[in-house]
Write a protein that holds these residues in place. Sequence first.
Motif, PDB file in Angstrom:
ATOM      1  N   ILE A  39       1.009  -1.272  -0.037  1.00 59.95           N
ATOM      2  CA  ILE A  39       0.186  -0.069  -0.296  1.00 59.95           C
ATOM      3  C   ILE A  39       0.688   1.545   0.217  1.00 59.95           C
ATOM      4  N   ASP A  40       1.857   0.756   0.412  1.00 61.51           N
ATOM      5  CA  ASP A  40       2.892   2.455   0.891  1.00 61.51           C
ATOM      6  C   ASP A  40       3.530   2.578  -0.405  1.00 61.51           C
ATOM      7  N   GLY A  45       1.358   4.035  -3.189  1.00 61.65           N
ATOM      8  CA  GLY A  45       0.980   5.238  -2.329  1.00 61.65           C
ATOM      9  C   GLY A  45       1.613   6.246  -3.624  1.00 61.65           C
ATOM     10  N   ARG A  46       2.870   5.615  -3.166  1.00 59.75           N
ATOM     11  CA  ARG A  46       4.553   6.842  -3.980  1.00 59.75           C
ATOM     12  C   ARG A  46       3.751   6.892  -5.103  1.00 59.75           C
ATOM     13  N   GLY A  49       3.111  12.127  -2.319  1.00 61.48           N
ATOM     14  CA  GLY A  49       2.036  11.258  -1.512  1.00 61.48           C
ATOM     15  C   GLY A  49       1.838  12.437  -1.417  1.00 61.48           C
ATOM     16  N   LEU A  77      -2.499  10.115  -1.621  1.00 60.35           N
ATOM     17  CA  LEU A  77      -3.421   9.239  -0.715  1.00 60.35           C
ATOM     18  C   LEU A  77      -5.441   9.396  -1.986  1.00 60.35           C
ATOM     19  N   THR A  79      -4.837   6.950  -4.331  1.00 56.45           N
ATOM     20  CA  THR A  79      -4.183   5.153  -3.884  1.00 56.45           C
ATOM     21  C   THR A  79      -4.941   4.454  -3.185  1.00 56.45           C
TER      22      THR A  79
END
Length: 199
Positions: free
Chosen positions: A170-171, A174-175, A182, A187, A190
């Motif tokens: 997920i991170d 997201g990036r 970010g 977000l 994402t």
Amino acid sequence: MVMETIDKIMSNLGAADIDSRLEEQLIDGILYAFQEQTTEDVVMLNGFGTVINALAKRVKPYLPQICGTILWRLNNKSAKVRQQAADLISRIAIVMKTCQEEKLMGHLGVVLYEYLGEEYPEVLGSILGALKGIVNVIGMTKMTPPIKDLLPRLTPILKNRHEKVQENCIDLVGRIAGGGRGGAGGLGNTFGYIAKAIG
């Protein structure tokens, strides 16, 4: 015990007083210890990361050898060895960027991409963490494989219920969605992408 001591000394005192001869012996020693360890230990990983980060730009001549060791260990039959190798990439990515080793990071990125089919969740989580570490320092535009190839490979991984895998995946998504920045827009993108992927 020796690596723990080196870790503490380097953390507290830095590497300013280390001359070139001692630097060479230190790198040779930690590389040998890392390769020959009988149980993959977080102490070894922490110590290696601390030494590389403390030496910073001075580690540039040793990076090809260090990356060669990492690549060799990523191909090991032991899941713990593969996991530790991926974790080391996360810890030294910023130093590789400082040393302007984008090409070497790109090569590591391609290899990590090839290992996204990893069956052990703990190892897969570390591989995703290593990719995230590379994306963080190299940026989206210089990333190899290109983001357009990476994102579809991450889609089935989002369905993996392992906490470490989910967190890192997920991170990383997201990036990518935020263009490496970010923020609120990233977000929103994402969550939209994740909802589509797993729903």
